[in-house]
Scaffold this motif. Structure first.
Motif, PDB file in Angstrom:
ATOM      1  N   TRP A 137       0.826  -1.209   0.000  1.00 27.98           N
ATOM      2  CA  TRP A 137       0.000   0.000   0.000  1.00 27.98           C
ATOM      3  C   TRP A 137       0.857   1.253   0.000  1.00 27.98           C
ATOM      4  N   LEU A 138       0.286   2.279  -0.597  1.00 30.33           N
ATOM      5  CA  LEU A 138       0.898   3.601  -0.583  1.00 30.33           C
ATOM      6  C   LEU A 138      -0.079   4.515   0.153  1.00 30.33           C
ATOM      7  N   ILE A 139       0.420   5.146   1.221  1.00 29.75           N
ATOM      8  CA  ILE A 139      -0.424   6.048   2.010  1.00 29.75           C
ATOM      9  C   ILE A 139       0.077   7.471   1.803  1.00 29.75           C
ATOM     10  N   GLU A 140      -0.802   8.342   1.399  1.00 27.37           N
ATOM     11  CA  GLU A 140      -0.419   9.752   1.250  1.00 27.37           C
ATOM     12  C   GLU A 140      -1.160  10.570   2.293  1.00 27.37           C
ATOM     13  N   THR A 141      -0.404  11.290   3.115  1.00 29.88           N
ATOM     14  CA  THR A 141      -1.031  12.048   4.214  1.00 29.88           C
ATOM     15  C   THR A 141      -1.111  13.542   3.895  1.00 29.88           C
ATOM     16  N   GLY A 142      -0.595  13.948   2.778  1.00 32.53           N
ATOM     17  CA  GLY A 142      -0.489  15.378   2.485  1.00 32.53           C
ATOM     18  C   GLY A 142       0.935  15.828   2.738  1.00 32.53           C
ATOM     19  N   GLU A 143       1.484  15.426   3.922  1.00 31.55           N
ATOM     20  CA  GLU A 143       2.873  15.785   4.241  1.00 31.55           C
ATOM     21  C   GLU A 143       3.839  14.657   3.917  1.00 31.55           C
ATOM     22  N   ARG A 144       3.353  13.424   4.060  1.00 33.84           N
ATOM     23  CA  ARG A 144       4.247  12.293   3.898  1.00 33.84           C
ATOM     24  C   ARG A 144       3.719  11.293   2.872  1.00 33.84           C
ATOM     25  N   THR A 145       4.665  10.592   2.249  1.00 39.35           N
ATOM     26  CA  THR A 145       4.346   9.508   1.335  1.00 39.35           C
ATOM     27  C   THR A 145       4.903   8.232   1.957  1.00 39.35           C
ATOM     28  N   ILE A 146       4.001   7.352   2.366  1.00 44.29           N
ATOM     29  CA  ILE A 146       4.384   6.191   3.178  1.00 44.29           C
ATOM     30  C   ILE A 146       4.075   4.901   2.422  1.00 44.29           C
ATOM     31  N   LEU A 147       5.081   4.070   2.286  1.00 46.43           N
ATOM     32  CA  LEU A 147       4.859   2.742   1.694  1.00 46.43           C
ATOM     33  C   LEU A 147       4.653   1.742   2.817  1.00 46.43           C
ATOM     34  N   VAL A 148       3.768   0.797   2.603  1.00 46.12           N
ATOM     35  CA  VAL A 148       3.656  -0.340   3.519  1.00 46.12           C
ATOM     36  C   VAL A 148       4.150  -1.556   2.754  1.00 46.12           C
ATOM     37  N   ASP A 149       5.375  -1.966   3.061  1.00 48.72           N
ATOM     38  CA  ASP A 149       6.078  -3.065   2.387  1.00 48.72           C
ATOM     39  C   ASP A 149       6.340  -2.728   0.909  1.00 48.72           C
ATOM     40  N   ALA A 150       7.206  -3.554   0.290  1.00 49.29           N
ATOM     41  CA  ALA A 150       7.642  -3.205  -1.071  1.00 49.29           C
ATOM     42  C   ALA A 150       7.658  -4.409  -2.020  1.00 49.29           C
ATOM     43  N   GLY A 151       6.996  -5.499  -1.607  1.00 49.62           N
ATOM     44  CA  GLY A 151       6.973  -6.669  -2.487  1.00 49.62           C
ATOM     45  C   GLY A 151       8.303  -7.416  -2.511  1.00 49.62           C
ATOM     46  N   SER A 152       8.444  -8.324  -3.479  1.00 49.18           N
ATOM     47  CA  SER A 152       9.567  -9.277  -3.491  1.00 49.18           C
ATOM     48  C   SER A 152      10.787  -8.834  -4.275  1.00 49.18           C
ATOM     49  N   GLY A 153      10.630  -7.792  -5.110  1.00 52.53           N
ATOM     50  CA  GLY A 153      11.726  -7.498  -6.034  1.00 52.53           C
ATOM     51  C   GLY A 153      11.940  -8.710  -6.934  1.00 52.53           C
ATOM     52  N   ASP A 154      13.209  -8.972  -7.269  1.00 49.00           N
ATOM     53  CA  ASP A 154      13.489 -10.125  -8.149  1.00 49.00           C
ATOM     54  C   ASP A 154      13.793 -11.408  -7.372  1.00 49.00           C
ATOM     55  N   TRP A 155      13.739 -11.341  -6.052  1.00 43.47           N
ATOM     56  CA  TRP A 155      14.332 -12.395  -5.224  1.00 43.47           C
ATOM     57  C   TRP A 155      13.588 -13.716  -5.224  1.00 43.47           C
ATOM     58  N   LEU A 156      12.299 -13.694  -5.463  1.00 41.68           N
ATOM     59  CA  LEU A 156      11.533 -14.943  -5.352  1.00 41.68           C
ATOM     60  C   LEU A 156      11.020 -15.446  -6.695  1.00 41.68           C
ATOM     61  N   LYS A 157      11.438 -14.816  -7.779  1.00 38.43           N
ATOM     62  CA  LYS A 157      10.890 -15.150  -9.098  1.00 38.43           C
ATOM     63  C   LYS A 157      11.165 -16.598  -9.519  1.00 38.43           C
TER      64      LYS A 157
ATOM     65  N   ARG B 146      11.118 -19.280  -7.753  1.00 38.45           N
ATOM     66  CA  ARG B 146      10.126 -20.183  -7.166  1.00 38.45           C
ATOM     67  C   ARG B 146       8.694 -19.710  -7.424  1.00 38.45           C
ATOM     68  N   TYR B 147       8.496 -18.396  -7.406  1.00 40.04           N
ATOM     69  CA  TYR B 147       7.163 -17.818  -7.612  1.00 40.04           C
ATOM     70  C   TYR B 147       7.254 -16.800  -8.752  1.00 40.04           C
ATOM     71  N   PRO B 148       7.088 -17.272  -9.991  1.00 39.82           N
ATOM     72  CA  PRO B 148       7.343 -16.389 -11.135  1.00 39.82           C
ATOM     73  C   PRO B 148       6.434 -15.153 -11.190  1.00 39.82           C
ATOM     74  N   GLN B 149       5.252 -15.264 -10.573  1.00 43.00           N
ATOM     75  CA  GLN B 149       4.319 -14.123 -10.626  1.00 43.00           C
ATOM     76  C   GLN B 149       4.504 -13.184  -9.435  1.00 43.00           C
ATOM     77  N   THR B 150       5.764 -12.941  -9.047  1.00 46.47           N
ATOM     78  CA  THR B 150       6.026 -11.977  -7.975  1.00 46.47           C
ATOM     79  C   THR B 150       6.962 -10.889  -8.509  1.00 46.47           C
ATOM     80  N   GLY B 151       7.085  -9.823  -7.741  1.00 45.01           N
ATOM     81  CA  GLY B 151       8.005  -8.752  -8.136  1.00 45.01           C
ATOM     82  C   GLY B 151       7.478  -7.911  -9.275  1.00 45.01           C
ATOM     83  N   LEU B 152       6.168  -7.921  -9.478  1.00 47.77           N
ATOM     84  CA  LEU B 152       5.604  -7.168 -10.607  1.00 47.77           C
ATOM     85  C   LEU B 152       5.649  -5.658 -10.394  1.00 47.77           C
ATOM     86  N   LEU B 153       5.837  -5.222  -9.142  1.00 53.37           N
ATOM     87  CA  LEU B 153       5.888  -3.777  -8.897  1.00 53.37           C
ATOM     88  C   LEU B 153       7.080  -3.142  -9.595  1.00 53.37           C
TER      89      LEU B 153
END
Ligand code: ZN
Length: 279
Positions: A56-76, A78-85
């Protein structure tokens, strides 16, 4: 939408807070990882139960906050449908630079893999909020020798992913109020310092539950169904039941990382467990 392959759910607005779900793809997890699941329900999802991968991306007006960032390329592998972000993409450099805070719900690779690439942090301006119990557990050098052989690669990967972000981490214990209606609170069991997020504005509120529930197909109907990869399965089940009871009683909308629903929903009690109703 972050790129062409990732999907995003409609944005939810809570007063001055704006929350957008960005899916990192999905993972197919063996149903055998849920030994206590209801046999009938389990049969429906054998051999695999499908995990979504929401961030999730939370925008408060003052801050831009990510909640986690997914897998990147690390799990592809074993799990090819990950890291799509695809946070590592050069076209996202500016967007990454605008992120002021990152809430790390816990340090499994499907949540922190997207924070770095090639040993370099991808979010240079962000403060990373982690429970001390979580950081201390995974970065303990003795851990790798104390876990079963088949868990060593998982621990090794997490320790490698922790190094590039170390200087940006701010540790806390218990609740942490980030201001603007964003509150972090402990929800232990899945991992030692697993935390969830409560967002509020006036009388409106929602929860981001992270991995309090991992299989929507199995754990709403039976919250006791433990997941084999949890560090403390009994505590995880207790946390899940406690929060499910509260959410069903209050009818508070929530989202969770591994739900196949990318938006929000509410819980309703039913015999033996709960039912998820998408909003
Ligand atoms: Zn997860």
């Amino acid at each position: 939408m972050l790129d062409k392959t990732a999907t995003s759910a409609p944005t939810l607005t809570l007063g001055d807070l704006r929350v957008t779900c960005h899916s990192d793809g999905h993972l197919l997890i063996p149903a055998s990882f849920f030994p206590d699941a209801d046999p009938l329900e389990k049969k429906k999802v054998t051999p695999h139960t499908r995990f979504g991968a929401n961030t999730w991306l939370i925008e408060t007006g003052e801050r831009t906050i990510l909640v986690d960032a997914g897998s990147g390329d690390w799990l592809k592998a074993r799990y090819p449908q990950t890291g799509l972000l695809g946070w590592q993409g050069e076209d996202l450099t500016e967007k990454r630079g605008r992120v002021t805070d990152i809430i790390i719900t816990h340090m499994h690779a499907d949540h922190i893999g997207g924070l770095s690439a090639g040993g370099t942090s991808l979010f240079p301006n962000a403060e990373l909020h982690v429970q001390a119990a979580e950081w201390d557990y995974w970065t303990d050098e003795a851990l790798i020798n104390s876990v079963a052989e088949d868990r060593k690669p998982l621990v090794g990967l997490i320790q490698a992913l922790a190094r590039p972000i170390e200087s940006q981490v701010t540790l806390h214990s218990g609740e942490k109020d980030l201001g603007g209606g964003v509150l972090l609170f402990p929800a232990p069991g899945h991992t030692p310092g697993h935390q969830a997020v409560h967002l509020s504005s006036g009388s409106k509120e929602v929860y981001l539950l992270a991995d309090v529930v991992v299989s929507d197909a199995l754990q709403f109907a039976n919250p006791e169904a433990v997941y084999a990869l949890e560090t403390d399965p009994e505590l995880a089940a207790a946390t899940r039941k406690f929060l499910f009871e509260r959410l069903a009683f209050e009818r508070t909308p929530f989202a969770a990382t591994h739900l196949n629903e990318t938006g929000f929903g509410c819980l309703k009690k039913q015999t033996g467990g709960f039912r998820f109703e998408a909003l």
